[in-house]
Design an enzyme around this catalytic site. Sequence first.
Site, mmCIF file in Angstrom:
data_model
loop_
_atom_site.group_PDB
_atom_site.id
_atom_site.type_symbol
_atom_site.label_atom_id
_atom_site.label_comp_id
_atom_site.label_asym_id
_atom_site.label_seq_id
_atom_site.Cartn_x
_atom_site.Cartn_y
_atom_site.Cartn_z
ATOM 1 N N LYS A 114 0.838 -1.190 0.000
ATOM 2 C CA LYS A 114 0.000 0.000 0.000
ATOM 3 C C LYS A 114 0.881 1.251 0.000
ATOM 4 O O LYS A 114 1.841 1.358 0.775
ATOM 5 C CB LYS A 114 -0.916 0.013 1.220
ATOM 6 N N GLU A 171 -1.124 -0.352 -9.052
ATOM 7 C CA GLU A 171 -2.570 -0.511 -9.044
ATOM 8 C C GLU A 171 -3.259 0.820 -8.745
ATOM 9 O O GLU A 171 -2.956 1.458 -7.742
ATOM 10 C CB GLU A 171 -2.950 -1.567 -8.001
ATOM 11 N N LYS A 223 -12.698 -7.870 -8.290
ATOM 12 C CA LYS A 223 -13.127 -8.356 -6.985
ATOM 13 C C LYS A 223 -14.553 -8.857 -7.121
ATOM 14 O O LYS A 223 -15.413 -8.156 -7.675
ATOM 15 C CB LYS A 223 -13.014 -7.246 -5.945
#
Length: 341
Positions: A114, A171, A223
């Site tokens: 992250k 991402e 997802k």
Amino acid sequence: MGAVDADSFPDTAALVAGAHVVSLPMRTRFRGITVREALLLEGPHGWGEFSPFVEYDDEESSRWLAAALESGWSSWPEPRRDAVAVNATVPAVTPDAVPAVLARFDGCTTAKVKVAEPGQSVDDDVDRVAAVREAMGSSAGIRVDANGHWDLDTAVDALARLSRYGLEYAEQPCRTVDELAQLRKRLARNGIDVRVAADESIRKADDPLRVARLEAADVVVVKVAPLGGVGPALEIIDACGLPAVVSSALDTGVGISAGVALAAALPDLTFACGLGTVGLLEHDVVDPPVVPVRGLLHPGRVTPDPALLSRAAAPADRAQWWRERLARCLPLALSRLESRP
């Protein structure tokens, strides 16, 4: 995969009464939360998970409920592979905390890190990625996830610095599809060899295929829950025509099993998938927990353990909040399911 048999659904009152609402502490703050809440449903085909984040409105949340109903009231596609490689997930922790985080992901040779955490700087991101590279070695795969928090100029500068550590992809570095398309061009023009992956631009978009039409990404991250189920996710991946990574929405083991079903059904699977996030929770509702072993997860249905459901039961006020949300979202979710071809 089999069609969803809406005629076999219990009525709203029975569905709400049979729901299990759980509250699971997280090991490290992730996505701004320290406790993950979820509502679990049991259908004739197995269990489904309804866990949209609390700030999502009912329209968006109804996709997640459609996915839960698909999981419990239909069959999944036949798997094309018996194992799915998954990545470790490193929250926006300090560099000294990186080895302990990675230790929770047995055998994973890829890590998603992250970055662009509010209140942190690009220097913090560089230090964290450097610590991951040092801990995992030169052969490991590393990818970063900015959740759309960088503007275009910041993304170019940050990825120029982070690319020194060898990135599989970045991402959702910017928020909009147009920005992602511009970013790809600027990275190529500046000789910065980093693929761009789209996540929010797929799962939160009214038109998830716009990413492919504008050539705004090299990879799509999908997802199951936000896209309405395994079936719709398969259709989107096929229509995009880009390499896909199946990722978690910070699910319990029930939701993760649907993600593994999707990943196992894909014709091609180039990259490790982001389905190892149960390791970020203090405990799962499934025993043994749905965490990678030697870096792999295997497709198959899972059943929550009654003792773990009881242990994780949410406080009465939160359970009531989720049951009311379920009742509100159910007509919207059924409408989505009925509109499927």
